[in-house]
Design a protein around this motif. Structure first.
Motif, PDB file in Angstrom:
ATOM      1  N   TRP A  50      48.074  31.419  38.303  1.00 19.29           N
ATOM      2  CA  TRP A  50      48.061  32.743  37.702  1.00 19.29           C
ATOM      3  C   TRP A  50      46.728  33.430  37.964  1.00 19.29           C
ATOM      4  O   TRP A  50      46.663  34.637  38.170  1.00 19.29           O
ATOM      5  CB  TRP A  50      48.322  32.640  36.193  1.00 19.29           C
ATOM      6  N   SER A  51      45.637  32.663  37.972  1.00 20.22           N
ATOM      7  CA  SER A  51      44.318  33.241  38.265  1.00 20.22           C
ATOM      8  C   SER A  51      44.286  33.788  39.683  1.00 20.22           C
ATOM      9  O   SER A  51      43.759  34.866  39.936  1.00 20.22           O
ATOM     10  CB  SER A  51      43.222  32.174  38.104  1.00 20.22           C
ATOM     11  N   GLY A 111      43.513  36.579  29.324  1.00 16.60           N
ATOM     12  CA  GLY A 111      42.475  36.274  30.293  1.00 16.60           C
ATOM     13  C   GLY A 111      41.204  37.042  30.011  1.00 16.60           C
ATOM     14  O   GLY A 111      41.222  38.091  29.367  1.00 16.60           O
ATOM     15  N   GLN A 170      45.630  27.959  37.346  1.00 19.64           N
ATOM     16  CA  GLN A 170      44.985  28.259  38.617  1.00 19.64           C
ATOM     17  C   GLN A 170      45.830  29.215  39.461  1.00 19.64           C
ATOM     18  O   GLN A 170      45.305  30.092  40.139  1.00 19.64           O
ATOM     19  CB  GLN A 170      44.715  26.963  39.400  1.00 19.64           C
ATOM     20  N   GLN A 173      33.968  37.691  38.080  1.00 24.49           N
ATOM     21  CA  GLN A 173      34.938  36.608  38.233  1.00 24.49           C
ATOM     22  C   GLN A 173      35.735  36.448  36.948  1.00 24.49           C
ATOM     23  O   GLN A 173      35.300  36.862  35.868  1.00 24.49           O
ATOM     24  CB  GLN A 173      34.252  35.294  38.590  1.00 24.49           C
ATOM     25  N   ILE A 174      36.916  35.862  37.094  1.00 25.38           N
ATOM     26  CA  ILE A 174      37.721  35.585  35.918  1.00 25.38           C
ATOM     27  C   ILE A 174      37.137  34.358  35.232  1.00 25.38           C
ATOM     28  O   ILE A 174      36.926  33.315  35.844  1.00 25.38           O
ATOM     29  CB  ILE A 174      39.205  35.393  36.290  1.00 25.38           C
ATOM     30  N   LYS A 205      38.240  33.011  32.080  1.00 23.60           N
ATOM     31  CA  LYS A 205      39.268  32.154  31.486  1.00 23.60           C
ATOM     32  C   LYS A 205      40.627  32.822  31.634  1.00 23.60           C
ATOM     33  O   LYS A 205      40.746  34.041  31.610  1.00 23.60           O
ATOM     34  CB  LYS A 205      38.995  31.909  29.994  1.00 23.60           C
ATOM     35  N   ILE A 206      41.644  31.984  31.779  1.00 22.92           N
ATOM     36  CA  ILE A 206      43.014  32.473  31.741  1.00 22.92           C
ATOM     37  C   ILE A 206      43.867  31.408  31.069  1.00 22.92           C
ATOM     38  O   ILE A 206      43.800  30.235  31.451  1.00 22.92           O
ATOM     39  CB  ILE A 206      43.541  32.825  33.147  1.00 22.92           C
TER      40      ILE A 206
END
Length: 277
Positions: A13-14, A255, A11, A236-237, A239-240
């Protein structure tokens, strides 16, 4: 001892990735981000618009006209793009500085992703209903004409009832340089990290500078102007994941980012085709 992936919090890193991504986007700032729906590759999100409201005569005998429903006209925005990053930091190189290097690499990944998205949104100039010049007859921009051309853009937006609130124009660096030589403009304009030309509004348009203004062989630049209601963008992101590559002594992060864009109101968008004279 090198930092292990078990100490990474996805979270965080995102959040770092998105913070850098938002700072570097220019075209993303001029797009409408009001949407409804879950973002995933291949999905569609709803972009809503309020329809016109009828104005009627008022009578002291019969009162107001029959109440009308508010028409929530809208369109669908498809999430058509998915881009990924994947990098690693070797233990033998990083030693005690893995966290710092991974953090810096995340910033670089965000910048690269933002640049890719910016170019994608900029390519939607083809949906502009309003134009000044074209590939056959582009406008030749000089120090003497640069400021006047911005005024012309503003006038065309006015004539087509484009709302003044939130107006913008995105210029290549050389265009801004020509403006700086015109006494009607600030001699040394300051371009902020997010592309905004600080304190510069011409013909009620906020000026932005971007190196992603589309062009053909260094000419026929597609300069966009309008309001945020013209282009819709959602991203939106997805997955990371931090991990340890099987064949390497290294920390890695990968990501996935999904996004889409669409011209939803071409009448609020103008494209000027211009050559650097």
């Amino acid at each position: 001892m090198a930092l292990t992936v078990t100490e990474f919090i996805p979270q965080l890193w995102s959040a770092r990735f998105l913070a850098n991504l938002h700072k570097n986007l220019v075209y993303g700032k001029i797009a409408n981000k009001d949407y409804e729906g879950e973002l995933r590759y291949g999905s569609k999100v709803r972009i809503s618009h309020i329809g016109p409201i009828t104005i009627s005569d008022y009578s002291t005998t019969t009162g107001v006209a029959t109440v009308e429903d508010v028409k929530g006209d809208g369109t669908w925005l498809e999430i058509t793009e998915q881009k990924a990053f994947n990098f690693k930091v070797e233990d033998i190189v990083a030693v005690q500085s893995n966290a710092r290097l991974v953090d810096e690499a995340m910033g670089e990944a965000a910048y690269a992703m933002g640049d890719t998205i910016d170019q994608f949104i900029a390519g939607h100039y083809t949906g502009a209903a309003l134009t000044i010049g074209d590939d056959t007859t582009p406008q030749n921009v000089t120090v003497a004409t640069a400021y006047d051309l911005l005024v012309d853009i503003g006038v065309k937006l006015d004539e087509n009832n484009v709302p003044a609130a939130g107006r913008y124009v995105v210029l290549p660096a050389w265009f801004l340089g020509m403006l700086a030589k015109d006494p009607r403009f600030t001699k040394e304009p300051k371009v902020l990290e997010n592309g905004v030309v600080e304190g510069q509004v011409v013909s009620r348009m906020q000026l932005y500078m971007s190196n992603n203004v589309p062009n053909t062989a260094g000419a026929k630049y597609k300069i966009l102007a309008g309001t945020m209601r013209a282009i819709a963008y959602a991203g939106q992101i997805s997955k990371i994941e931090p991990y340890r590559p099987e064949k390497f002594f290294a920390d890695a992060v990968k990501g996935l980012f999904v996004y889409g864009a669409k011209v939803v109101d071409g009448n609020a968008l103008l494209c000027m085709t211009a050559n650097k004279a």
